[in-house]
Design a protein around this motif. Structure first.
Motif, PDB file in Angstrom:
ATOM      1  N   VAL A 128       6.263  23.030 -12.548  1.00 19.88           N
ATOM      2  CA  VAL A 128       5.785  24.392 -12.306  1.00 19.88           C
ATOM      3  C   VAL A 128       4.416  24.304 -11.643  1.00 19.88           C
ATOM      4  CG1 VAL A 128       7.018  25.524 -14.205  1.00 19.88           C
ATOM      5  CG2 VAL A 128       4.755  24.579 -14.603  1.00 19.88           C
ATOM      6  N   ARG A 129       4.124  25.275 -10.807  1.00 16.01           N
ATOM      7  CA  ARG A 129       2.780  25.329 -10.233  1.00 16.01           C
ATOM      8  C   ARG A 129       1.796  25.680 -11.356  1.00 16.01           C
ATOM      9  NH1 ARG A 129       6.030  26.562  -6.052  1.00 16.01           N
ATOM     10  NH2 ARG A 129       5.446  25.597  -4.073  1.00 16.01           N
ATOM     11  N   PRO A 130       0.579  25.109 -11.285  1.00 17.97           N
ATOM     12  CA  PRO A 130      -0.388  25.339 -12.368  1.00 17.97           C
ATOM     13  C   PRO A 130      -0.640  26.812 -12.672  1.00 17.97           C
ATOM     14  CG  PRO A 130      -1.132  23.559 -10.945  1.00 17.97           C
ATOM     15  CD  PRO A 130       0.088  24.135 -10.293  1.00 17.97           C
ATOM     16  N   ALA A 131      -0.766  27.639 -11.639  1.00 13.57           N
ATOM     17  CA  ALA A 131      -1.033  29.066 -11.887  1.00 13.57           C
ATOM     18  C   ALA A 131       0.134  29.714 -12.635  1.00 13.57           C
ATOM     19  CB  ALA A 131      -1.296  29.793 -10.570  1.00 13.57           C
ATOM     20  N   ASP A 163      -8.306  14.070 -16.134  1.00 12.40           N
ATOM     21  CA  ASP A 163      -7.833  14.996 -15.101  1.00 12.40           C
ATOM     22  C   ASP A 163      -6.350  14.766 -14.803  1.00 12.40           C
ATOM     23  OD1 ASP A 163     -10.409  15.933 -14.992  1.00 12.40           O
ATOM     24  OD2 ASP A 163     -10.824  15.192 -12.961  1.00 12.40           O
ATOM     25  N   GLY A 164      -5.941  13.502 -14.756  1.00 17.23           N
ATOM     26  CA  GLY A 164      -4.538  13.197 -14.481  1.00 17.23           C
ATOM     27  C   GLY A 164      -3.620  13.726 -15.568  1.00 17.23           C
ATOM     28  N   LEU A 165      -4.064  13.606 -16.810  1.00 17.62           N
ATOM     29  CA  LEU A 165      -3.254  14.116 -17.918  1.00 17.62           C
ATOM     30  C   LEU A 165      -3.178  15.642 -17.866  1.00 17.62           C
ATOM     31  CD1 LEU A 165      -1.633  13.640 -20.488  1.00 17.62           C
ATOM     32  CD2 LEU A 165      -3.799  13.546 -21.760  1.00 17.62           C
ATOM     33  N   THR A 171      -9.075  21.372 -11.261  1.00 14.90           N
ATOM     34  CA  THR A 171      -8.694  19.995 -11.575  1.00 14.90           C
ATOM     35  C   THR A 171      -7.332  19.668 -10.958  1.00 14.90           C
ATOM     36  OG1 THR A 171      -9.949  20.040 -13.629  1.00 14.90           O
ATOM     37  CG2 THR A 171      -8.229  18.369 -13.453  1.00 14.90           C
ATOM     38  N   CYS A 172      -6.391  20.572 -11.103  1.00 17.02           N
ATOM     39  CA  CYS A 172      -5.063  20.344 -10.521  1.00 17.02           C
ATOM     40  C   CYS A 172      -5.145  20.196  -9.007  1.00 17.02           C
ATOM     41  CB  CYS A 172      -4.113  21.482 -10.896  1.00 17.02           C
ATOM     42  SG  CYS A 172      -3.623  21.462 -12.632  1.00 17.02           S
TER      43      CYS A 172
END
Ligand SMILES: [Fe+2]
Length: 148
Positions: A102-105, A86-88, A135-136
């Motif tokens: 950047v934001r995940p979305a 999850d961290g990766l 996860t993020c």
């Protein structure tokens, strides 16, 4: 805030540096970079946890299914520790092509735009988006402060 301040595990930091090594043209076997990269690192004798993190990085098991390589991935590599995985994913999905946050979305939008509507990667993103974003969100809750 850097790796030392966050006390990130060495395996996570190593895998973060190496996770896309399978894109190197001389390493391409299947054309699926998590599998090709993990095979290369295994041949080098890299740490098993690092190899597994590379093999399964950023929901690679879902992309492997899209590409018809799910059974191959699962038969060759065991999943890595779930928190490190999850961290990766968080590191990968919050870093843009120029290395900035950047934001995940936004990252998912950027990936879809880069590959176009008919590409396997875009089909993978459509299937994995909810898991990637969840996860993020879980990892961000664990961080001492929000990155931006
Ligand atoms: Fe990757």
């Amino acid at each position: 805030m850097g790796c030392k301040e966050l006390a990130l595990p060495d395996d996570l930091v190593t895998a973060a540096w190496l996770h896309d090594i399978g894109y190197a043209p001389e390493l391409v076997e299947t054309g699926f970079h998590p599998l090709d990269g993990a095979r290369y690192l295994r041949r080098l004798g890299a740490d098993g946890q690092v190899v597994s993190l590379v093999a399964y990085h950023s929901c690679a098991q879902i992309e492997a299914e899209v590409r018809g390589l799910g059974a191959e991935l699962a038969s060759e590599f065991a999943p890595a520790d779930s928190l490190l995985t999850d961290g990766l994913l968080y590191c990968d999905m919050t870093t843009g092509p120029d290395g900035g946050y950047v934001r995940p979305a936004e990252r998912l939008v950027e990936i879809r735009g880069r590959y176009g509507p008919d590409h396997e990667v875009t089909r993978f993103v459509a299937r994995a988006a909810s898991e990637i974003l969840a996860t993020c969100a879980r990892i961000e809750e664990m961080l001492p402060s929000q990155p931006r």
